[in-house]
Structure formats: structure tokens, C-alpha cells
Design an enzyme around this catalytic site. Sequence first.
Site, PDB file in Angstrom:
ATOM      1  N   GLY A   1       0.841  -1.191   0.000  1.00 11.19           N
ATOM      2  CA  GLY A   1       0.000   0.000   0.000  1.00 11.19           C
ATOM      3  C   GLY A   1       0.875   1.239   0.000  1.00 11.19           C
ATOM      4  O   GLY A   1       2.070   1.154   0.276  1.00 11.19           O
TER       5      GLY A   1
ATOM      6  N   CYS B   1       5.413  -5.994   1.348  1.00  9.81           N
ATOM      7  CA  CYS B   1       5.753  -4.572   1.313  1.00  9.81           C
ATOM      8  C   CYS B   1       5.142  -3.820   2.504  1.00  9.81           C
ATOM      9  O   CYS B   1       5.527  -4.065   3.632  1.00  9.81           O
ATOM     10  CB  CYS B   1       5.336  -3.973  -0.036  1.00  9.81           C
ATOM     11  SG  CYS B   1       6.126  -2.384  -0.332  1.00  9.81           S
ATOM     12  N   TYR B   2       4.167  -2.956   2.290  1.00 10.53           N
ATOM     13  CA  TYR B   2       3.554  -2.265   3.432  1.00 10.53           C
ATOM     14  C   TYR B   2       3.053  -3.292   4.447  1.00 10.53           C
ATOM     15  O   TYR B   2       3.202  -3.092   5.666  1.00 10.53           O
ATOM     16  CB  TYR B   2       2.388  -1.381   2.969  1.00 10.53           C
ATOM     17  CG  TYR B   2       1.654  -0.719   4.119  1.00 10.53           C
ATOM     18  CD1 TYR B   2       2.083   0.500   4.637  1.00 10.53           C
ATOM     19  CD2 TYR B   2       0.540  -1.338   4.711  1.00 10.53           C
ATOM     20  CE1 TYR B   2       1.426   1.089   5.710  1.00 10.53           C
ATOM     21  CE2 TYR B   2      -0.121  -0.756   5.779  1.00 10.53           C
ATOM     22  CZ  TYR B   2       0.326   0.462   6.276  1.00 10.53           C
ATOM     23  OH  TYR B   2      -0.328   1.033   7.338  1.00 10.53           O
TER      24      TYR B   2
ATOM     25  N   HIS C   1       7.578  -7.627  -4.120  1.00  9.78           N
ATOM     26  CA  HIS C   1       6.222  -7.988  -4.536  1.00  9.78           C
ATOM     27  C   HIS C   1       6.219  -9.327  -5.283  1.00  9.78           C
ATOM     28  O   HIS C   1       6.550  -9.357  -6.471  1.00  9.78           O
ATOM     29  CB  HIS C   1       5.633  -6.900  -5.438  1.00  9.78           C
ATOM     30  CG  HIS C   1       5.265  -5.659  -4.687  1.00  9.78           C
ATOM     31  ND1 HIS C   1       4.003  -5.438  -4.183  1.00  9.78           N
ATOM     32  CD2 HIS C   1       6.009  -4.590  -4.323  1.00  9.78           C
ATOM     33  CE1 HIS C   1       3.976  -4.281  -3.552  1.00  9.78           C
ATOM     34  NE2 HIS C   1       5.189  -3.740  -3.623  1.00  9.78           N
TER      35      HIS C   1
ATOM     36  N   GLU D   1       3.800 -10.945  -6.363  1.00 12.49           N
ATOM     37  CA  GLU D   1       2.683 -11.079  -7.306  1.00 12.49           C
ATOM     38  C   GLU D   1       2.974 -10.535  -8.693  1.00 12.49           C
ATOM     39  O   GLU D   1       2.251 -10.817  -9.634  1.00 12.49           O
ATOM     40  CB  GLU D   1       1.426 -10.396  -6.726  1.00 12.49           C
ATOM     41  CG  GLU D   1       1.471  -8.869  -6.644  1.00 12.49           C
ATOM     42  CD  GLU D   1       2.162  -8.327  -5.395  1.00 12.49           C
ATOM     43  OE1 GLU D   1       2.921  -9.080  -4.768  1.00 12.49           O
ATOM     44  OE2 GLU D   1       1.959  -7.149  -5.056  1.00 12.49           O
TER      45      GLU D   1
ATOM     46  N   SER E   1     -27.204 -10.221 -23.894  1.00 10.66           N
ATOM     47  CA  SER E   1     -26.771  -9.272 -24.922  1.00 10.66           C
ATOM     48  C   SER E   1     -25.924  -9.950 -25.988  1.00 10.66           C
ATOM     49  O   SER E   1     -25.688  -9.393 -27.047  1.00 10.66           O
ATOM     50  CB  SER E   1     -25.931  -8.164 -24.278  1.00 10.66           C
ATOM     51  OG  SER E   1     -24.687  -8.709 -23.861  1.00 10.66           O
ATOM     52  N   GLY E   2     -25.468 -11.171 -25.668  1.00 12.28           N
ATOM     53  CA  GLY E   2     -24.560 -11.838 -26.594  1.00 12.28           C
ATOM     54  C   GLY E   2     -23.109 -11.607 -26.202  1.00 12.28           C
ATOM     55  O   GLY E   2     -22.215 -12.249 -26.713  1.00 12.28           O
TER      56      GLY E   2
ATOM     57  N   VAL F   1     -19.808 -11.650 -23.566  1.00 14.72           N
ATOM     58  CA  VAL F   1     -19.268 -12.782 -22.808  1.00 14.72           C
ATOM     59  C   VAL F   1     -19.940 -12.931 -21.442  1.00 14.72           C
ATOM     60  O   VAL F   1     -20.389 -14.019 -21.066  1.00 14.72           O
ATOM     61  CB  VAL F   1     -17.743 -12.603 -22.573  1.00 14.72           C
ATOM     62  CG1 VAL F   1     -17.173 -13.790 -21.846  1.00 14.72           C
ATOM     63  CG2 VAL F   1     -17.037 -12.378 -23.886  1.00 14.72           C
ATOM     64  N   ASP F   2     -20.036 -11.818 -20.714  1.00 16.86           N
ATOM     65  CA  ASP F   2     -20.513 -11.923 -19.334  1.00 16.86           C
ATOM     66  C   ASP F   2     -21.966 -12.384 -19.247  1.00 16.86           C
ATOM     67  O   ASP F   2     -22.310 -13.251 -18.448  1.00 16.86           O
ATOM     68  CB  ASP F   2     -20.332 -10.583 -18.602  1.00 16.86           C
ATOM     69  CG  ASP F   2     -18.896 -10.105 -18.649  1.00 16.86           C
ATOM     70  OD1 ASP F   2     -18.011 -10.949 -18.909  1.00 16.86           O
ATOM     71  OD2 ASP F   2     -18.652  -8.906 -18.455  1.00 16.86           O
ATOM     72  N   SER F   3     -22.828 -11.793 -20.070  1.00 18.30           N
ATOM     73  CA  SER F   3     -24.228 -12.193 -19.973  1.00 18.30           C
ATOM     74  C   SER F   3     -24.428 -13.596 -20.531  1.00 18.30           C
ATOM     75  O   SER F   3     -25.251 -14.359 -20.029  1.00 18.30           O
ATOM     76  CB  SER F   3     -25.157 -11.179 -20.654  1.00 18.30           C
ATOM     77  OG  SER F   3     -25.084 -11.260 -22.053  1.00 18.30           O
TER      78      SER F   3
ATOM     79  N   LYS G   1     -12.130 -11.562 -15.457  1.00 15.06           N
ATOM     80  CA  LYS G   1     -12.555 -11.774 -16.846  1.00 15.06           C
ATOM     81  C   LYS G   1     -11.979 -13.059 -17.464  1.00 15.06           C
ATOM     82  O   LYS G   1     -12.688 -13.809 -18.116  1.00 15.06           O
ATOM     83  CB  LYS G   1     -12.126 -10.571 -17.696  1.00 15.06           C
ATOM     84  CG  LYS G   1     -12.719 -10.549 -19.074  1.00 15.06           C
ATOM     85  CD  LYS G   1     -14.079  -9.916 -19.044  1.00 15.06           C
ATOM     86  CE  LYS G   1     -14.660  -9.720 -20.421  1.00 15.06           C
ATOM     87  NZ  LYS G   1     -15.935  -8.982 -20.343  1.00 15.06           N
TER      88      LYS G   1
END
Length: 516
Positions: A57, A84-85, A174, A176, A228-229, A231-233, A372
Site C-alpha cells: 500500500g 511490502c507495506y 512484490h 505477485e 446481450s450476446g 461474454v458476461d451475460s 474476466k
Amino acid sequence: MSEHSEKIIILDFGSQTTQLIARRIREQKVYSEIHPYNLSLDRLQAMQPSGIVLSGGPASVYDHDAPISDPGLFELGIPVLGICYGAQLMMQQLGGRVEKAEHREFGKAELDILYTGGIFAGMETAPAKYQVWMSHGDRVEEAAPGFVATATSGHSPFAALRHESKPFVAVQFHPEVAHTLIGTDVLRNFIFGLCNCHPEWTMHSFIDTTIKKIQAKVGGGQVICALSGGVDSSVTAALVHRAIGDQLTCIYVNNGLMRTGETESVLRFFRQKTHLRVIDVDATTYFLERLKGVVDPEEKRKRIGYGFIEIFEKEARELGAVKYLAQGTLYPDVIESVVFHGKAPIKSHHNVGGLPERMQLDLIEPLRELFKDEVRELGLELGLPEEAIFRQPFPGPGLGIRIMGEVSAERLFILRQADVIVLEEMKNSGWYRKVWQSFAVLLPIQTVGVMGDGRTYENVIALRCVDSRDAMTADWSRLPYDLLGRISNRIINEVRGVNRVVYDISSKPPSTIEWE
Ligand code: XMP
């Protein structure tokens, strides 16, 4: 809310890379969740984490308003990794000393490992050196009682520490980020070695747990979903459908602003391949009427948005007793973002803005724990075709915001033809998946051209192709000249009403991806 048996809880102190920690852990097939740093001890305990990570942070632990997590977490008998922090806070809370360093350490650094157990299992001591990524102005000057240094770097005598008898470890670097070449190994050693987790969180297990959750929540109730067509929906609909079958009804609203063939292919797929119940509403005329004479971009967006809600609501009411709305909210949309020197707002995100409140619907958001790329993996696991999964983002207002000025049937007709050519050429050349978005924009300004012996006075098509990670920033794609040339030639030759094609070379910011 999660019932994942093993999980790592990340407390967020505001680092830009906190989300990456969660992703890296999930990549190891262990479930991980991010919470604000001030999560109460009771809630933390109730989650029964296998391990806790204190993120990095921007603050200094000795600031009077420094973000502080409950030191009681060190009494829970749960392994803790401070980054880190988070490492500095751990030292300070347990009795060590942190001070401003003479030299900030930023970027790549070389790590000398002193102890090859714990998070450094499988690695070697000097002369071996390991590249890590640092970003800090403060450093640990004195280890807390019981801790010893396990690694050093040029400017950090305590680049890593461990407690000699408790499962507490701290790293100044870090793990990550990709530049820390041993980052994955360090995280693996923490989650599997210290926390004793098992790599069992897979998309398969996610589907099983989520289906059970949806069934338990919904019971015999009816659910609707706006398809909607995108990806998510699509993934949301497929998953909810697998859980409750025909209790789910999807509503697909064709606002007349879709790409060529889009509506047909979405409906064909869902009806034929998944047997999903889809009501489709052709509201082309309705939207075109509403957009008549409207040139202001915001006004266009509003009219399209409200129009959608109106139609969706009407269709839903006709279905009768619907209690739930399923929508594809993703994890980055729901993480409570930590902001210092101000309030910590919770980003709210409604895909179909305002509907749940207006219609008094409860939300079902089965993707709210996913990133995603995980949604894509889930979609493939659920059997959705690659074509649907790797589709480029397409804005809700559709082609309506890719026609400058007034939207009309004639202009849509021109833009659609150009858009098809762009799509075809991008796909044929293998560039479609390499870029974030690629599309045509219609500029209804007339420029002079020459065709045969005659003068023409016709529209301009702007080609917009961008590279981006998350749409927050973007740069124009360096497409090969040949490809640009082919797209331009085809559009000018094949699309009546266009005699000029230009390439948009603006980055975001200060431009945006869409033109309106
Ligand atoms: P901008 O133009 O703001 O776009 O750089 C960022 C990303 O968001 C998409 N976009 C939208 N998506 N409704 C949507 O669902 C909208 O109103 C909307 N406006 C922009 C855009 O395509 C890009 O991916």
C-alpha cells in the site's frame, strides 16, 4: 458469502497490485478473496481462512492515519504473509521498527537468500541471486522479536523475514508481479507449504458450488436475465440455466444497433445448442424513432439506455411472478476499493442500471467472484463456443455511438457493411484476438473523391483499433500497413456511400476508445 472450503484472505492496504495477488493464488487453484484492511476480526475468523495476506500500500506505518488491520489476527493461529507495506505493518505491530529508508528501492532488485526453507523452499543461498521487484520508501530497521531475516537486497537488510516458531512471513518485494521471477514459487510455498492448502479450486468445482448456491437461493422462483450476446451475460445465462433450467427466461432486446448477423447468431446458438428459453424483442423501429433528430452523444446514450429498461421491464412483467434478475457482474466491479484520506467507496455497477430497484428484483450474480479471464475459462467449460467467449467488447449503445450525429437506418446500413469488412479482415489476418477492440466509425461528413471519371462527395469511415488491458487506458494498434490497405480498399470499393477511410491514431487518455 463463499463456501469454498480452503481460501486465502487478502487484506487490501491500497496497493495497485492487490488484485494480482488474488489472481496469482487462484492460478494455483486455491480460492482467494480481497477484503478491506479494516475487516473486523470476527468476520475474518468466520471466513475460516487457511492463510492471510497483508497487501502492499502507499502509506507509511508511522503516519498518524496509517491504515491498520486488527493486530488480533496474529493470535488466530493462521499463517500470515506480509507484502511490502503489509510486511512493515507486521513488523511494527509485533514490536519491530520501520523507518524511512535513505534510498527508495524501486524496480528490479537482486535478492540474496539466507534461508532456503519456508517461502524460499527449493531456492539457493548466495552466490545465487534472484530477481525481484521492489517499490518502497520505508524499510524494516529492526525485526520484531522472534523474527529473523531470510533474505537481503541492496537496500534492504530485511528483504524477507520469518518468525522462528510461528507461521508468519514477510517480504519487502512484490511476489505477485511478473518481474519477481521467483514470485510464483514464493506464493506457492506460502499457500501449499505454510497454509497446507490443496489445489482443488477449479472451474469444475466452481460450477458445482455455484449451481448449488443458485438452486438454494432461487428454490422454485423465476429468474430473468438480459442477454446481450456479450461474454458476461452469455456465461451468466449458461450457468444459471444449468442450475435451474426453465425457471430462467432470458430477454434479448434487439435495439437495431447491433452488428450484422449478431442477433441471429446469438439467438440461434442459445436456442439450438443450449435450449435456453429466450424471448427476443425486435425493437428496431422503436429505438430508431427515439433517436430521430438526436445528435448529442449523452442524449443518445440516455435514450438507448432508458429505452432498453422500458422494453425489458414490459417483457418481464408479462412473464408474471419473477423474483430474481441474473446479471454478469464481475469481481473487479465489486471489490471494495481502498482509498486513503477519504472515504472508502464501494464501486457499484449495474449492468442493467436501475432495474433491480424499480422492479424489486433480487440479484443473482454468479460471476461476482471471478476475473474476466476466469469467466472465459468458465464459459469454455460450460460449452460455449470460442467465438462467443473471445468476442471483443461491444458497447451497450451499440452502433448508435459509432455513428457521429444523428442515427438513421441509412447510416446504419453503411456502417454495418464497413464493420463486417473490418471484422472479416481482422479475423482472416489473425489480428482480431491480438487487439482489444477493432471497429469502424461512420463520420457523416462529405469529402471529395474521384471514381471513374466522376467526382464523388461521400462519407468517411474511421477505423479504430486499440490495444488495452482493461479499457481504462488504450493505445492505437500498430496494424501492418498491408492490412490497413486491404481494409481501406475493400470498404471504399464495396460500400456505397464511402469514399475515404482514415485510421485513428489517438491513445486513451486523452481520447477514448469509442468516438462518442
Ligand atoms: P471508452 O470509449 O470510454 O470505452 O474508452 C471504454 C470501454 O467501454 C466500452 N463502452 C461501453 N460499454 N456501455 C457499455 O456496455 C456503454 O455505454 C459503453 N461505452 C463505452 C467501450 O466499447 C470500451 O470497451
